[in-house]
Write a protein that holds these residues in place. Structure first.
Motif, PDB file in Angstrom:
ATOM      1  N   SER A  46       0.851  -1.188   0.000  1.00  0.00           N
ATOM      2  CA  SER A  46       0.000   0.000   0.000  1.00  0.00           C
ATOM      3  C   SER A  46       0.890   1.243   0.000  1.00  0.00           C
ATOM      4  O   SER A  46       2.003   1.211   0.522  1.00  0.00           O
ATOM      5  CB  SER A  46      -0.903  -0.005   1.241  1.00  0.00           C
ATOM      6  OG  SER A  46      -1.831   1.063   1.191  1.00  0.00           O
ATOM      7  N   LYS A 170      -3.792   3.087  -8.999  1.00  0.00           N
ATOM      8  CA  LYS A 170      -4.587   2.968  -7.774  1.00  0.00           C
ATOM      9  C   LYS A 170      -6.068   3.006  -8.130  1.00  0.00           C
ATOM     10  O   LYS A 170      -6.497   3.808  -8.949  1.00  0.00           O
ATOM     11  CB  LYS A 170      -4.252   4.118  -6.821  1.00  0.00           C
ATOM     12  CG  LYS A 170      -5.048   4.103  -5.527  1.00  0.00           C
ATOM     13  CD  LYS A 170      -4.657   5.276  -4.639  1.00  0.00           C
ATOM     14  CE  LYS A 170      -5.432   5.265  -3.330  1.00  0.00           C
ATOM     15  NZ  LYS A 170      -5.021   6.382  -2.447  1.00  0.00           N
ATOM     16  N   GLU A 198      -6.545   1.505   2.700  1.00  0.00           N
ATOM     17  CA  GLU A 198      -5.963   2.812   2.411  1.00  0.00           C
ATOM     18  C   GLU A 198      -5.478   3.397   3.731  1.00  0.00           C
ATOM     19  O   GLU A 198      -6.276   3.871   4.546  1.00  0.00           O
ATOM     20  CB  GLU A 198      -6.971   3.751   1.743  1.00  0.00           C
ATOM     21  CG  GLU A 198      -6.280   5.050   1.357  1.00  0.00           C
ATOM     22  CD  GLU A 198      -7.223   6.042   0.695  1.00  0.00           C
ATOM     23  OE1 GLU A 198      -6.752   6.729  -0.219  1.00  0.00           O
ATOM     24  OE2 GLU A 198      -8.374   6.144   1.100  1.00  0.00           O
TER      25      GLU A 198
END
Length: 201
Positions: A46, A170, A198
């Motif tokens: 991430s 993304k 996120e």
């Protein structure tokens, strides 16, 4: 669903090449997975500071196995970079239940849009057709592709020694999808659709 755990790495130099450092971190995770088969395809990447301009100053790794995350966080490369004052590394934390879900996808079709890639593909196909021997020049390509925002992360292959780019996009998603990532911790256009939280710090 099962709890997830993460740790993050923040690159401390103000003028650092964030994409290059992200590539180095992803390479370390890739090696960790190759050497720990139970981790294969179960660790996601991430980018908490992702924007249209940059992948950001932070990278995070996410998995359902806390011990696996601890093992990855103690990789020698990360320790060296922390000791050199180049990385700040967090402890392994539990992902909050209310985190939004995102998907970071490796989209290699983007690479095919660049002129060098087009030329290589044309040369290969012409060589197969044995047209190059006839002394003909390369035809002009006419491929128009519309591509959403993406970032390029340079990677070096440990096995072949080749350098190449990971083209990453993304995507916001409405629900969590079970861990299913490629060996770089990313989703793919086809079969691997794992999501990650996120994370915002």
């Amino acid at each position: 669903m099962t709890k997830r755990y993460y740790f993050s790495i923040r690159y401390t130099p103000a003028q650092a090449d964030y994409e290059l450092l992200a590539g180095r971190c992803i390479s370390q995770m890739h090696l960790f997975m190759v050497n720990n088969r139970q981790a294969m395809n179960r660790i996601g990447v991430s980018f908490p500071d992702w924007s249209d301009v940059t992948v950001g100053q932070t990278i995070a790794f996410v998995a359902e196995d806390r011990e696996m995350m601890i093992g990855l966080s103690f990789q020698p490369y990360f320790s060296v970079m922390v000791n050199e004052g180049l990385f700040d590394i967090s402890s392994v934390c539990e992902v909050p239940d209310n985190a939004l879900e995102v998907r970071f996808t490796r989209n290699q079709t983007i690479g095919k849009s660049f002129l060098g890639s087009k030329r290589r593909r044309i040369k290969r196909s012409m060589a197969r057709a044995e047209l190059l021997d006839a002394g003909r020049s390369l035809p002009v390509t006419n491929e128009e592709r519309v591509v959403d925002s993406f970032h390029r992360i340079p990677i070096s292959s440990g096995s072949s020694g080749e350098d190449y780019m990971l083209f990453i996009q993304k995507e916001f998603v409405t629900e969590r999808v079970a861990a299913n990532f490629n060996s770089y911790g990313l989703a793919t256009n086809q079969e691997r659709k794992g999501t990650v939280p996120e994370l915002r710090f």
